[in-house]
Scaffold this active site. Structure first.
Site: not given
Length: 906
Positions: A30, A99, A108, A110, A343, A459, A790, A858, A878
């Site tokens: 903010k 704030r 919402g 804090m 934001r 909210h 693997s 895997c 992979y």
């Protein structure tokens, strides 16, 4: 300004004119964005930001930094000079808001306190200054209410009940119908509540108000709801929050004033247009809390065209500057527009893909940046089913489509019940008039959220979108009675707690009962049933197609599938699999073949065992023929039999009952008795650490060689049919190179015999699964006998942590997550410090011995977005995962390549 006495930090407070958007670590999101808008010359009320470093000192020591008070005083003096008024002075008071503002948005979670500086003396000055007595007393009651709840810990319901009584006494339904005299009485009532509940008077000193509010914002970083949200969103707990002190501008000064939230694009769909909410004669918290229903932002054009046109221009400026969807909070004070926050906005999964491709087409970002703007988790959300439009269902309401998805569950009317029922296995929909930050745990537990108040910026909507949770807001025709735990729908039907309802977050529709679902169009696209680029192609599918194509071009990691039969293999191939990374042969031994396996286990002589293996051989061979056909031209890694033999035998209790019943009835039961004796003989205290994997191949002669022969003969048959089988044989649970050498020698001999018999030259590679700590620590030796590794990260996690997954997840994992010991389950995302260190060590050691060693994973981590990035970093070739997660792994492998390239470049 006095000299800062803290040796570690040079400066704790920054004016909005001093920062910029790149200082989020220090100024929070903010504060950094307020500074950026100030730099852009946008109308931002003057103010200053207290840094996250000050918060960290406060949280660590329990006291603010020594220099902070003096720095705040200096910045407050400068603010007062700029505004031409002093904080809380009697005749011409300056009021400020305090704030929170962390680096990452935590909507919402804090605390915020508005109207600081009002007191019994200054309220009169504010009335004179504004020429509006009602406005001044409304602002004062808001301050006492917010300060009492946020700073002094007074139950907020007490203020709400007093407000309701005031409206009842006046016979009105909304706050704005209360007059100045009513609000004066309400202020008196609120002050009495504070005195009784907090044990002190509401502070009249404006500086004391501000200092206590700053501390309250610091403290709110560690509230239960903030911690829960950070765990949910995987936000580090040591960042702290900044505090923004901003001169107040007022949206509650009458009909020519108001407050709103705007998005530069629709955060639910991604479409361009005018999206947001506006509320006349209100302050910002009224919009976000969803207490009063707003009007669509487009209506501001009729209410105040000058402010509307200016806002549209600013929104375009901000989107072009940030090159992304922006979420904006604004206030209009008597026709003057002020920007309070911007934001990069939270968005749904579908909107994320659409917006990313739109911004590429507009030339604002390139394809690499577009790929970074979406995530595998969002793609997974798009693959969930949706409601069937053709189903005959009872629609009972419609609200605002706040966050898409198809959610079905039992209606519950408070968060406690949502959590309780969810933990018992029930699927629930949390139904509220409006949600507040205290509802977070219930929102997490629920399948979806339904509110009768609020809009897309409430909210409930903002938090649900951030979590990817289905949400319908502002369904005004539904009467929600949380005290009686029921909801009345049009026509008078009552939905009681526990009744099934369905909500569609894409349309806003609410239904009674359970609505059937159909596959997602994104899944249909991956399966080849919907073609991107076609004239009737879904816009979302087209966006997904474009981003996936770029991810596939950029990624280094190949993506294979965990598949045990031809059907799964074919589906995986449609989803983009580049082979099979794990075929679990034990799944082939179940069903109709269980009797043959039982005969093998019960064999008393070598002849009986050979006969059982001989009967299994052609069945195994056919399995592999089908698998090689489905994956023709692609590698297929086949794991030889891994689990303990007791898993192929009947349950010991069930078998004991059968034997006992047969004996009591004097019925023949020789076979059951032999099975029971075998079960007892094979019983182990911890079978997952007993006779399984390579140990079976060494103890039961012929078992592994039968499987190798089946693989080799199937490969030879496919080659003779002009196919291209690429088999890889994986030996499980190896802990020492000697085990692998013995099995490999036998396997090489079998392959040679098949080659001689068929005249077909086979190229079968043999490797092992690294799933034991010892295997990882001796990987350099094991690589002498292995052509590939693997990593079986499921078992490796169990053996590194000493966890039995089936037991611990149900017993103490919830407590570990709640206490913050785990940020996320180590079975969900790889434990980089422990298990990950062994993977890295083994990969490096293996390649030192054998530079061309092929490396893969895997375990289920192969489809986890965060884990895929780790596997890219440590140089694996992979990842392999379940078919449904293949698109997610492909996307994240592309993102990992972009991230890695960016890091190398920097």
């Amino acid at each position: 300004m006095s000299e800062n006495k803290d040796p570690h930090v040079a400066k704790f407070v920054y004016d909005f004119t001093e920062g910029n958007k790149d200082l989020k670590d220090l100024l929070g999101g903010k504060g950094a964005n307020l500074a950026e808008m100030t730099n852009l010359g946008l109308p931002v009320p003057p103010g200053f930001t207290i840094t996250t470093e000050a918060c960290k000192v406060y949280l660590d020591s329990g006291e603010e930094p020594l220099a902070l008070r003096d720095e705040v005083s200096a910045h407050l003096d400068a603010l007062e000079q700029r505004m031409g008024k002093q904080l809380g002075q009697a005749d011409n008071p300056l009021l400020v808001s305090v704030r929170s503002g962390a680096k990452f948005s935590m909507p919402g979670m804090m605390d915020t306190v508005l109207n600081i500086g009002l007191s019994d003396k200054s309220v009169k000055g504010l009335a004179d200054q504004a020429g509006d007595e009602r406005f001044a007393w409304d602002s004062y009651r808001r301050l006492i209410q917010m300060f009492g709840k946020t700073v002094l810990g007074v139950d907020g319901e007490l203020f709400e009940e007093a407000l309701d009584r005031a409206k009842e006494a006046k016979k009105v339904t909304v706050d704005t119908d209360l007059e100045a005299a009513d609000l004066k009485k309400l202020v008196t009532a609120f002050k009495k509540i504070v005195k009784k509940e907090a044990g002190r008077d509401f502070p009249q000193d404006p500086r004391e108000q501000m200092d206590l509010a700053i501390h309250a914002v610091f403290d709110s970083w560690n509230t239960d709801r903030a911690k829960l949200y950070r765990r949910q969103e995987r936000i580090p707990g040591d960042l702290g929050t900044a505090v923004n002190v901003c001169s107040m501008v007022f949206g509650n000064l009458g009909p020519d004033s108001g407050t709103g939230v705007a998005f530069t694009r629709d955060p639910a769909s991604g479409h361009q247009g005018v999206y947001g909410d506006y509320l006349q004669n209100a302050q910002g918290e009224d919009v976000v809390a969803g207490i009063r229903n707003t009007v669509p932002l487009a209506e501001l054009e009729q209410i105040d065209k000058k402010s509307y046109d200016q806002l549209m221009q600013i929104m375009e400026t901000l989107e072009n500057h940030y090159k992304d969807l922006c979420d904006i909070e604004f206030t209009i004070e008597r026709g003057q527009l002020w920007m309070l926050q911007t934001r990069v906005g939270k968005r749904t999964a579908g909107a994320a893909f659409r917006i990313a491709t739109q911004l590429v087409d507009q030339g604002l970002i390139d394809e690499a940046e577009a790929l970074q703007r979406v995530t595998g988790a969002q793609l997974a959300q798009l693959m969930f089913p949706r409601f069937d439009d053709e189903a005959k269902v009872a629609q009972v309401g419609r609200g605002i489509a706040a966050s898409p998805g198809a959610a079905v569950g039992k209606a519950v009317f408070d968060s406690y019940t949502a959590v309780k029922w969810s933990r018992s296995g029930e699927k629930v929909i949390l139904v509220r008039r409006e949600t507040n930050p205290d509802d977070l745990d219930g929102m997490i537990a629920a399948e979806g959220i339904l509110t009768s108040r609020g809009g897309k910026t409430s909210h409930a909507a903002v938090v649900a979108r951030g979590m990817g949770k289905t949400c319908v807001c502002g369904a005004e025709e539904l009467e929600v009675d949380t005290k009686r735990r029921r909801m009345t729908v049009p026509g008078g039907h009552v939905v009681e707690e526990g009744d099934l309802i369905s909500i569609d977050g894409s349309s806003g529709k609410v239904y009674l009962g359970e609505v059937p679902v159909v596959p997602s169009p994104v899944v249909e696209y991956f399966e080849g049933r919907m073609h991107a680029g076609a004239q009737d192609a879904d816009e979302l599918v087209e966006a997904v197609h474009r981003i996936m194509a770029f991810a596939d071009r950029k990624r280094r990691l190949r993506v294979r599938a965990n598949a045990d039969n031809a059907e799964d293999a074919l589906r995986a191939r449609r989803f983009g699999a580049q082979g099979i990374g794990l075929c679990r042969t034990e799944h082939m031994f179940l069903g109709d073949r269980r009797e043959l396996v039982e005969r093998l286990i019960l064999a008393d002589t070598e002849t009986e065992r050979e006969e059982s293996l001989k009967a299994l051989l052609p069945l195994q061979k056919q399995d592999f023929v089908e698998l090689f056909s489905a994956m023709d031209g692609l590698p297929v890694t086949i794991r030889l039999l891994d689990p303990p033999l007791h898993e192929f035998l009947p349950d010991i209790t069930e078998l004991s009952v059968r034997v006992a019943l047969a004996e009591s009835r004097q019925e023949p039961h020789e076979n059951e008795l032999r099975l029971l004796q075998a079960v007892h003989r094979l019983h182990e205290q911890n079978p997952m650490l007993g006779l399984r994997g390579v140990r079976l191949g060494l103890v039961i002669p012929g078992l592994f060689t039968m499987q190798v022969r089946a693989i080799a003969e199937a490969a030879a048959e496919r080659k003779n049919a002009k196919g291209d089988p690429r088999a890889e044989i994986m030996i499980p649970l190896v802990g020492t190179v000697q085990e692998l050498e013995i099995v490999r020698e036998e396997a090489d001999q079998v392959v040679a015999e098949v080659e001689a018999a068929t005249g077909v030259q086979l190229k079968l590679s043999i490797g092992t699964m690294i799933e034991l700590p010892r295997a990882a620590l001796t990987a350099g030796q094991i690589a002498e006998a292995a052509e590939f590794f693997s990593f079986g990260t499921n078992d490796l996690t169990q053996t590194v942590w000493g966890f039995s997954r089936d037991d611990v997840e149900a017993s103490f994992f919830t407590a570990y997550l709640e206490k913050g010991i785990f940020g996320v389950s180590p079975f969900e995302t790889i434990d980089k410090d422990g298990v990950g260190s062994l993977v890295k060590l083994a990969a490096e050691a293996g390649r030192r011995t054998r530079p061309d060693l092929k490396l893969g994973v895997c375990g289920e981590h192969g489809g986890d977005p965060e884990s895929v990035h780790f596997f890219h970093e440590v140089g694996l070739d992979y990842v392999s995962c379940s078919p449904f997660r293949i698109p997610v792994a492909r996307l994240e492998a592309g993102r990992a390549a972009i991230t890695s390239a960016g890091s190398d470049h920097r």
